[in-house]
Design a protein around this motif. Structure first.
Motif, PDB file in Angstrom:
ATOM      1  N   GLU A   1      47.902  88.971  79.912  1.00  0.00           N
ATOM      2  CA  GLU A   1      48.805  88.395  78.917  1.00  0.00           C
ATOM      3  C   GLU A   1      50.222  88.918  79.143  1.00  0.00           C
ATOM      4  O   GLU A   1      50.443  90.093  79.371  1.00  0.00           O
ATOM      5  CB  GLU A   1      48.329  88.767  77.507  1.00  0.00           C
ATOM      6  CG  GLU A   1      49.151  88.150  76.400  1.00  0.00           C
ATOM      7  CD  GLU A   1      48.651  88.573  75.020  1.00  0.00           C
ATOM      8  OE1 GLU A   1      47.483  88.965  74.893  1.00  0.00           O
ATOM      9  OE2 GLU A   1      49.461  88.525  74.083  1.00  0.00           O
ATOM     10  N   ASP A   2      51.199  87.995  79.090  1.00  0.00           N
ATOM     11  CA  ASP A   2      52.601  88.379  79.281  1.00  0.00           C
ATOM     12  C   ASP A   2      53.074  89.226  78.104  1.00  0.00           C
ATOM     13  O   ASP A   2      52.739  88.946  76.954  1.00  0.00           O
ATOM     14  CB  ASP A   2      53.465  87.133  79.395  1.00  0.00           C
ATOM     15  CG  ASP A   2      53.030  86.231  80.542  1.00  0.00           C
ATOM     16  OD1 ASP A   2      53.320  85.027  80.478  1.00  0.00           O
ATOM     17  OD2 ASP A   2      52.399  86.738  81.488  1.00  0.00           O
ATOM     18  N   GLN A   3      53.843  90.269  78.405  1.00  0.00           N
ATOM     19  CA  GLN A   3      54.356  91.150  77.345  1.00  0.00           C
ATOM     20  C   GLN A   3      55.812  91.491  77.597  1.00  0.00           C
ATOM     21  O   GLN A   3      56.224  91.720  78.744  1.00  0.00           O
ATOM     22  CB  GLN A   3      53.541  92.438  77.279  1.00  0.00           C
ATOM     23  CG  GLN A   3      52.195  92.274  76.609  1.00  0.00           C
ATOM     24  CD  GLN A   3      51.565  93.604  76.258  1.00  0.00           C
ATOM     25  OE1 GLN A   3      51.723  94.573  76.968  1.00  0.00           O
ATOM     26  NE2 GLN A   3      50.866  93.649  75.137  1.00  0.00           N
ATOM     27  N   VAL A   4      56.582  91.540  76.506  1.00  0.00           N
ATOM     28  CA  VAL A   4      57.990  91.922  76.571  1.00  0.00           C
ATOM     29  C   VAL A   4      58.247  92.950  75.476  1.00  0.00           C
ATOM     30  O   VAL A   4      57.947  92.701  74.309  1.00  0.00           O
ATOM     31  CB  VAL A   4      58.904  90.699  76.363  1.00  0.00           C
ATOM     32  CG1 VAL A   4      60.369  91.128  76.365  1.00  0.00           C
ATOM     33  CG2 VAL A   4      58.650  89.652  77.441  1.00  0.00           C
ATOM     34  N   THR A   5      58.791  94.100  75.870  1.00  0.00           N
ATOM     35  CA  THR A   5      59.095  95.165  74.925  1.00  0.00           C
ATOM     36  C   THR A   5      60.567  95.515  75.016  1.00  0.00           C
ATOM     37  O   THR A   5      61.057  95.844  76.098  1.00  0.00           O
ATOM     38  CB  THR A   5      58.253  96.422  75.219  1.00  0.00           C
ATOM     39  OG1 THR A   5      56.859  96.074  75.208  1.00  0.00           O
ATOM     40  CG2 THR A   5      58.509  97.499  74.169  1.00  0.00           C
ATOM     41  N   GLN A   6      61.255  95.443  73.893  1.00  0.00           N
ATOM     42  CA  GLN A   6      62.679  95.738  73.878  1.00  0.00           C
ATOM     43  C   GLN A   6      62.951  97.043  73.141  1.00  0.00           C
ATOM     44  O   GLN A   6      62.306  97.366  72.154  1.00  0.00           O
ATOM     45  CB  GLN A   6      63.454  94.605  73.194  1.00  0.00           C
ATOM     46  CG  GLN A   6      63.435  93.319  73.984  1.00  0.00           C
ATOM     47  CD  GLN A   6      64.355  92.278  73.394  1.00  0.00           C
ATOM     48  OE1 GLN A   6      63.920  91.237  72.917  1.00  0.00           O
ATOM     49  NE2 GLN A   6      65.663  92.549  73.441  1.00  0.00           N
ATOM     50  N   SER A   7      63.939  97.772  73.655  1.00  0.00           N
ATOM     51  CA  SER A   7      64.354  99.009  72.996  1.00  0.00           C
ATOM     52  C   SER A   7      65.852  99.217  73.171  1.00  0.00           C
ATOM     53  O   SER A   7      66.430  98.753  74.156  1.00  0.00           O
ATOM     54  CB  SER A   7      63.575 100.200  73.575  1.00  0.00           C
ATOM     55  OG  SER A   7      63.857 100.349  74.954  1.00  0.00           O
ATOM     56  N   PRO A   8      66.506  99.892  72.202  1.00  0.00           N
ATOM     57  CA  PRO A   8      65.926 100.272  70.912  1.00  0.00           C
ATOM     58  C   PRO A   8      65.774  99.064  69.997  1.00  0.00           C
ATOM     59  O   PRO A   8      66.261  97.983  70.322  1.00  0.00           O
ATOM     60  CB  PRO A   8      66.973 101.245  70.363  1.00  0.00           C
ATOM     61  CG  PRO A   8      68.264 100.727  70.908  1.00  0.00           C
ATOM     62  CD  PRO A   8      67.944 100.205  72.288  1.00  0.00           C
ATOM     63  N   GLU A   9      65.099  99.244  68.865  1.00  0.00           N
ATOM     64  CA  GLU A   9      64.972  98.150  67.895  1.00  0.00           C
ATOM     65  C   GLU A   9      66.317  97.865  67.252  1.00  0.00           C
ATOM     66  O   GLU A   9      66.638  96.727  66.931  1.00  0.00           O
ATOM     67  CB  GLU A   9      63.961  98.526  66.815  1.00  0.00           C
ATOM     68  CG  GLU A   9      62.531  98.520  67.291  1.00  0.00           C
ATOM     69  CD  GLU A   9      61.549  98.742  66.152  1.00  0.00           C
ATOM     70  OE1 GLU A   9      60.373  99.019  66.434  1.00  0.00           O
ATOM     71  OE2 GLU A   9      61.964  98.651  64.980  1.00  0.00           O
ATOM     72  N   ALA A  10      67.081  98.918  67.021  1.00  0.00           N
ATOM     73  CA  ALA A  10      68.397  98.768  66.417  1.00  0.00           C
ATOM     74  C   ALA A  10      69.356  99.753  67.064  1.00  0.00           C
ATOM     75  O   ALA A  10      68.945 100.845  67.488  1.00  0.00           O
ATOM     76  CB  ALA A  10      68.323  98.995  64.905  1.00  0.00           C
ATOM     77  N   LEU A  11      70.615  99.365  67.137  1.00  0.00           N
ATOM     78  CA  LEU A  11      71.637 100.200  67.770  1.00  0.00           C
ATOM     79  C   LEU A  11      72.957  99.998  67.063  1.00  0.00           C
ATOM     80  O   LEU A  11      73.402  98.866  66.894  1.00  0.00           O
ATOM     81  CB  LEU A  11      71.755  99.829  69.254  1.00  0.00           C
ATOM     82  CG  LEU A  11      72.725 100.630  70.104  1.00  0.00           C
ATOM     83  CD1 LEU A  11      72.348 102.098  70.139  1.00  0.00           C
ATOM     84  CD2 LEU A  11      72.775 100.067  71.529  1.00  0.00           C
ATOM     85  N   ARG A  12      73.556 101.105  66.665  1.00  0.00           N
ATOM     86  CA  ARG A  12      74.860 101.049  65.998  1.00  0.00           C
ATOM     87  C   ARG A  12      75.864 101.762  66.894  1.00  0.00           C
ATOM     88  O   ARG A  12      75.658 102.906  67.265  1.00  0.00           O
ATOM     89  CB  ARG A  12      74.780 101.742  64.632  1.00  0.00           C
ATOM     90  CG  ARG A  12      75.983 101.555  63.750  1.00  0.00           C
ATOM     91  CD  ARG A  12      75.789 102.305  62.434  1.00  0.00           C
ATOM     92  NE  ARG A  12      74.679 101.748  61.670  1.00  0.00           N
ATOM     93  CZ  ARG A  12      74.819 100.856  60.693  1.00  0.00           C
ATOM     94  NH1 ARG A  12      76.019 100.405  60.384  1.00  0.00           N
ATOM     95  NH2 ARG A  12      73.775 100.407  60.043  1.00  0.00           N
ATOM     96  N   LEU A  13      76.930 101.059  67.258  1.00  0.00           N
ATOM     97  CA  LEU A  13      77.959 101.599  68.139  1.00  0.00           C
ATOM     98  C   LEU A  13      79.326 101.482  67.497  1.00  0.00           C
ATOM     99  O   LEU A  13      79.555 100.584  66.674  1.00  0.00           O
ATOM    100  CB  LEU A  13      77.962 100.849  69.477  1.00  0.00           C
ATOM    101  CG  LEU A  13      76.686 100.863  70.322  1.00  0.00           C
ATOM    102  CD1 LEU A  13      76.823  99.904  71.493  1.00  0.00           C
ATOM    103  CD2 LEU A  13      76.408 102.273  70.818  1.00  0.00           C
ATOM    104  N   GLN A  14      80.219 102.337  67.929  1.00  0.00           N
ATOM    105  CA  GLN A  14      81.618 102.181  67.538  1.00  0.00           C
ATOM    106  C   GLN A  14      82.261 101.160  68.476  1.00  0.00           C
ATOM    107  O   GLN A  14      81.860 101.010  69.642  1.00  0.00           O
ATOM    108  CB  GLN A  14      82.353 103.508  67.650  1.00  0.00           C
ATOM    109  CG  GLN A  14      81.924 104.563  66.633  1.00  0.00           C
ATOM    110  CD  GLN A  14      82.246 104.126  65.218  1.00  0.00           C
ATOM    111  OE1 GLN A  14      81.366 104.045  64.358  1.00  0.00           O
ATOM    112  NE2 GLN A  14      83.516 103.853  64.955  1.00  0.00           N
TER     113      GLN A  14
END
Lengths: 111, 111
Positions: free
Chosen positions: B1-14
């Motif tokens: 089964e194809d899988q895609v994992t993204q990271s990070p879930e959230a990112l706060r930048l200046q």
């Protein structure tokens, strides 16, 4: 010009009803898709369709059915709506195996 | 089964603070890897397609790269208008197959 359009944008209905969502693309693409985005914002393919084949995600209940009157349209019919069908539904289109272009979405709320 | 994992879930930048978003994928026979941007209440907007390891694509402050197992979306000197959810997706198999999406990275750029 809108490339992929959907109607309606919002749909509120009661459990047990039957409803349809319409999708039209003016990009001249030969393949169209329906995706479901759940409350956690996860996008999942429901159907892929071109003039030769329909590919159905095996997890989609048979209450959902795509209907394509012509290459520019792919409508989604939903029978006997359930609470769990509440989600945002996106239509998309592409050339075969090309990048997909998405419509603005239809937010379905089942009460 | 194809899988895609993204990271990070959230990112706060200046504003102006460069960073990278990660997309790890497992797919049998990669046909293409896609990056999309999604703003609240809208459909995913196509950014890039990558087809094979070593390929790079660039658009304004965004640059996408890919290896055999991962893809990165590099954001250089971001502006507040780059705030959005960035989605990674893969397509495998036949030309009419739908995309398998990751859950996205919610990016916030603070002025």
């Amino acid at each position: 010009d809108t490339a992929v359009s959907q109607t309606p944008k919002y749909l509120v209905t009661q459990m047990g009803n039957d409803k349809s969502i319409k999708c039209e693309q003016n990009l001249g693409h030969d393949t169209m898709y329906w995706y479901k985005q759940d409350s956690k914002k996860f996008l999942k393919i429901m159907f892929s369709y071109n003039n030769k084949e329909l590919i159905i995600n095996e997890t989609v209940p048979n209450r959902f059915s795509p209907k394509s009157p012509d290459k520019a349209h792919l409508n989604l019919h939903i029978n006997s709506l359930e609470l769990g069908d509440s989600a945002v539904y996106f239509c998309a289109s592409s050339r075969l195996a090309g990048e997909q272009y998405f419509g603005p979405g239809t937010r379905l709320t089942v009460t | 089964e194809d899988q895609v994992t993204q990271s990070p879930e959230a990112l706060r930048l200046q504003e102006g603070e460069s960073s990278s978003l990660n997309c790890s994928y497992t797919v049998s026979g990669l046909r293409g890897l896609f990056w999309y941007r999604q703003d609240p209440g809208k459909g995913p907007e196509f950014l890039f397609t990558l087809y094979s390891a070593g390929e790079e694509k660039e658009k304004e402050r965004l640059k996408a790269t890919i290896t055999k197992k991962e893809s990165f979306l590099h954001i250089t000197a971001p502006k507040p208008e780059d705030s959005a959810t960035y989605l990674c997706a893969v397509q495998a198999g036949g030309g009419a197959d739908g995309l398998t999406f990751g859950k996205g990275t919610h990016l916030i750029i603070q002025p």
